[in-house]
Design a protein around this motif. Sequence first.
Motif, PDB file in Angstrom:
ATOM      1  N   HIS A   1      92.562  51.149   5.392  1.00  0.00           N
ATOM      2  CA  HIS A   1      91.224  51.705   5.653  1.00  0.00           C
ATOM      3  C   HIS A   1      90.509  50.961   6.786  1.00  0.00           C
ATOM      4  CE1 HIS A   1      90.456  48.423   2.881  1.00  0.00           C
ATOM      5  NE2 HIS A   1      89.218  48.407   3.278  1.00  0.00           N
ATOM      6  N   LEU A   2      91.021  49.772   7.110  1.00  0.00           N
ATOM      7  CA  LEU A   2      90.445  49.030   8.241  1.00  0.00           C
ATOM      8  C   LEU A   2      91.234  49.303   9.517  1.00  0.00           C
ATOM      9  CD1 LEU A   2      89.959  45.628   6.351  1.00  0.00           C
ATOM     10  CD2 LEU A   2      88.215  47.364   6.813  1.00  0.00           C
ATOM     11  N   GLY A   3      92.166  50.243   9.419  1.00  0.00           N
ATOM     12  CA  GLY A   3      92.937  50.627  10.593  1.00  0.00           C
ATOM     13  C   GLY A   3      94.297  49.964  10.677  1.00  0.00           C
ATOM     14  N   ARG A   4      94.677  49.170   9.651  1.00  0.00           N
ATOM     15  CA  ARG A   4      95.986  48.508   9.715  1.00  0.00           C
ATOM     16  C   ARG A   4      97.104  49.541   9.540  1.00  0.00           C
ATOM     17  NH1 ARG A   4      97.863  44.588   6.637  1.00  0.00           N
ATOM     18  NH2 ARG A   4      99.017  43.865   8.448  1.00  0.00           N
ATOM     19  N   GLY A   5      98.262  49.251  10.125  1.00  0.00           N
ATOM     20  CA  GLY A   5      99.389  50.188  10.062  1.00  0.00           C
ATOM     21  C   GLY A   5      99.000  51.480  10.739  1.00  0.00           C
ATOM     22  N   LEU A   6      99.178  52.580  10.048  1.00  0.00           N
ATOM     23  CA  LEU A   6      98.805  53.872  10.634  1.00  0.00           C
ATOM     24  C   LEU A   6      97.437  54.330  10.114  1.00  0.00           C
ATOM     25  CD1 LEU A   6     102.294  55.625  10.429  1.00  0.00           C
ATOM     26  CD2 LEU A   6     101.239  54.612  12.450  1.00  0.00           C
ATOM     27  N   GLY A   7      96.686  53.376   9.502  1.00  0.00           N
ATOM     28  CA  GLY A   7      95.367  53.725   8.974  1.00  0.00           C
ATOM     29  C   GLY A   7      95.473  54.541   7.705  1.00  0.00           C
ATOM     30  N   ASN A   8      94.367  55.154   7.280  1.00  0.00           N
ATOM     31  CA  ASN A   8      94.413  56.011   6.083  1.00  0.00           C
ATOM     32  C   ASN A   8      93.826  57.396   6.349  1.00  0.00           C
ATOM     33  OD1 ASN A   8      91.660  55.747   6.006  1.00  0.00           O
ATOM     34  ND2 ASN A   8      91.563  54.740   4.018  1.00  0.00           N
ATOM     35  N   LYS A   9      93.539  57.666   7.621  1.00  0.00           N
ATOM     36  CA  LYS A   9      92.939  58.969   7.968  1.00  0.00           C
ATOM     37  C   LYS A   9      93.875  60.131   7.656  1.00  0.00           C
ATOM     38  CE  LYS A   9      89.648  57.777  11.604  1.00  0.00           C
ATOM     39  NZ  LYS A   9      90.157  56.384  11.828  1.00  0.00           N
ATOM     40  N   PHE A  10      95.186  59.828   7.709  1.00  0.00           N
ATOM     41  CA  PHE A  10      96.150  60.901   7.462  1.00  0.00           C
ATOM     42  C   PHE A  10      96.058  61.426   6.024  1.00  0.00           C
ATOM     43  CE2 PHE A  10      98.423  56.891   6.798  1.00  0.00           C
ATOM     44  CZ  PHE A  10      98.864  57.066   5.497  1.00  0.00           C
ATOM     45  N   LEU A  11      95.362  60.689   5.157  1.00  0.00           N
ATOM     46  CA  LEU A  11      95.190  61.188   3.789  1.00  0.00           C
ATOM     47  C   LEU A  11      94.405  62.506   3.797  1.00  0.00           C
ATOM     48  CD1 LEU A  11      94.443  57.898   1.791  1.00  0.00           C
ATOM     49  CD2 LEU A  11      96.598  59.158   1.900  1.00  0.00           C
ATOM     50  N   ASP A  12      93.669  62.748   4.887  1.00  0.00           N
ATOM     51  CA  ASP A  12      92.976  64.042   5.061  1.00  0.00           C
ATOM     52  C   ASP A  12      93.946  65.211   4.907  1.00  0.00           C
ATOM     53  OD1 ASP A  12      90.622  62.818   5.548  1.00  0.00           O
ATOM     54  OD2 ASP A  12      90.550  63.236   7.699  1.00  0.00           O
ATOM     55  N   ASP A  13      95.194  64.986   5.341  1.00  0.00           N
ATOM     56  CA  ASP A  13      96.194  66.060   5.248  1.00  0.00           C
ATOM     57  C   ASP A  13      96.443  66.483   3.801  1.00  0.00           C
ATOM     58  OD1 ASP A  13      96.615  66.031   8.001  1.00  0.00           O
ATOM     59  OD2 ASP A  13      98.134  64.460   7.857  1.00  0.00           O
ATOM     60  N   LEU A  14      96.097  65.578   2.869  1.00  0.00           N
ATOM     61  CA  LEU A  14      96.389  65.841   1.455  1.00  0.00           C
ATOM     62  C   LEU A  14      95.214  66.471   0.713  1.00  0.00           C
ATOM     63  CD1 LEU A  14      98.183  62.471   0.740  1.00  0.00           C
ATOM     64  CD2 LEU A  14      99.281  64.695   0.788  1.00  0.00           C
ATOM     65  N   ARG A  15      94.148  66.806   1.462  1.00  0.00           N
ATOM     66  CA  ARG A  15      92.956  67.387   0.846  1.00  0.00           C
ATOM     67  C   ARG A  15      93.260  68.509  -0.133  1.00  0.00           C
ATOM     68  NH1 ARG A  15      87.837  67.419   3.446  1.00  0.00           N
ATOM     69  NH2 ARG A  15      87.812  65.744   4.948  1.00  0.00           N
ATOM     70  N   LYS A  16      94.187  69.354   0.253  1.00  0.00           N
ATOM     71  CA  LYS A  16      94.457  70.568  -0.530  1.00  0.00           C
ATOM     72  C   LYS A  16      95.467  70.344  -1.656  1.00  0.00           C
ATOM     73  CE  LYS A  16      92.231  73.896   1.736  1.00  0.00           C
ATOM     74  NZ  LYS A  16      91.769  73.300   2.961  1.00  0.00           N
ATOM     75  N   ALA A  17      95.966  69.107  -1.795  1.00  0.00           N
ATOM     76  CA  ALA A  17      96.993  68.862  -2.821  1.00  0.00           C
ATOM     77  C   ALA A  17      96.420  69.044  -4.226  1.00  0.00           C
ATOM     78  CB  ALA A  17      97.567  67.469  -2.655  1.00  0.00           C
TER      79      ALA A  17
END
Length: 399
Positions: free
Chosen positions: A86-102
């Motif tokens: 969440h602080l931007g380490r690795g690939l961050g956590n923004k991609f969790l947005d892709d899981l909104r519809k799960a």
Amino acid sequence: MLIGIVGKTNVGKTTFFSAATLVEAEIGDRPFVTINPNEGVGYVRVKSVCTEFGLRCEPRFGWCNGRYRYVPVKLLDVAGLVPGAHLGRGLGNKFLDDLRKANVHILIVDASGATDEEGRPAKPGSYDPLRDALLVKEEFSHWLKGIIQRNMVNITRKINIAKEKPEVVLGEVLSGLGITKEDVSMAAKELDLDLARISNWTEDQIFSFASLLREKTKPMLIAANKIDVPGSEENLERLRANLSEPVIPTSAEAELILRKAASAGLIRYEPGDSGFEIIDESKLAESQIKALKLIQERVLDVYGSTGVQEALDKSLFEIAHFKAIFPVENETKLSDKDGRVLPDVLLLPESAEVRDVAAAIHSEIAEKAIAGLDVRNKVRISLSYVPEHRDVIRILTRR
Ligand SMILES: Nc1nc2c(ncn2[C@@H]2O[C@H](COP(=O)(O)OP(=O)(O)OP(=O)(O)O)[C@@H](O)[C@H]2O)c(=O)[nH]1
Ligand SMILES: [Mg+2]
């Protein structure tokens, strides 16, 4: 219907995804192999209805082997997480947005403990996979917190100036995540937090609120993966003892090998089976036979299956509380109007009524629906009746 696959990096998410969908995607023993999400179609298993009626079904999608009907569901495999995402380490956590519809998440951990905190390969047993699970849940909560904070100016304005109800305002902001105003009210109440003063909450309070919302609205199942690696059983026990979610032992790699061998015509194997049959041993190299034997001994004989199918089935039917309904037009032939036997399966929330079944078939059917017919028991049912898992339903319409 969407099942999201999440986890720390390098735990076997893409292997699990490929095993379930047979979609080719890059797999590798290093962190951050997956960057862009992989999407594909997997299948959940429903005990066959056709056999019970002495028929053979003709699925329009998926397949049936007389024991189980395999019903398509979408699967999404995303990039991996590391601490501080969440602080931007690795690939961050923004991609969790892709899981909104799960509708549900399968959280994969490396039960062999052979990847460190950052997903780097390590000696089996040297890392505690319980931390993988906690890390992912924590990053999920941070992600939710971030969404609330990004909308804070808007939220505050609506509450203080437009005098809108706070739970309604937050419910609107979070509706795209499947979070309702009732969820919002309940979480605030449980934590004894005043929603009307959300702009004055501390970081910790917002985080606790986000964590509780996540827990209530983002159901998860844990897949204890790489269970084929010796020593994983102890970790499995510890995961089960320390997590509230169901934990299913899986070997995504074994499932991928078995499914590929089956689709190449080398073995007979259906997802979820406890064994396989070699079709022609002369077509297999010695190393392949050895690998298959190992899968039988280390995985199938010990756990009853590779666990991948069980994880999919359980996530949808037990964690997300969905049910499978078989709609038909002809109640004697159990067919559609063209005579196709049990052509479709609808996956609907457990609370779905007959009217929802009609709506899932077609909006026109929903408009004309006057009642339903429970085909198994041959009784007429009202539009507000709640059918059960595996019920066969005919919708009665006015002309
Ligand atoms: N022994 C064993 N190895 C596995 C299993 N599942 C995956 N692996 C291995 O674990 C490594 C990582 O697999 P991936 O599927 O790429 O993992 P990922 O979680 O998608 O990783 P990123 O996309 O990089 O975050 C690969 O070397 C796989 O072959 C399993 O069930 N058993
Ligand atoms: Mg991957």
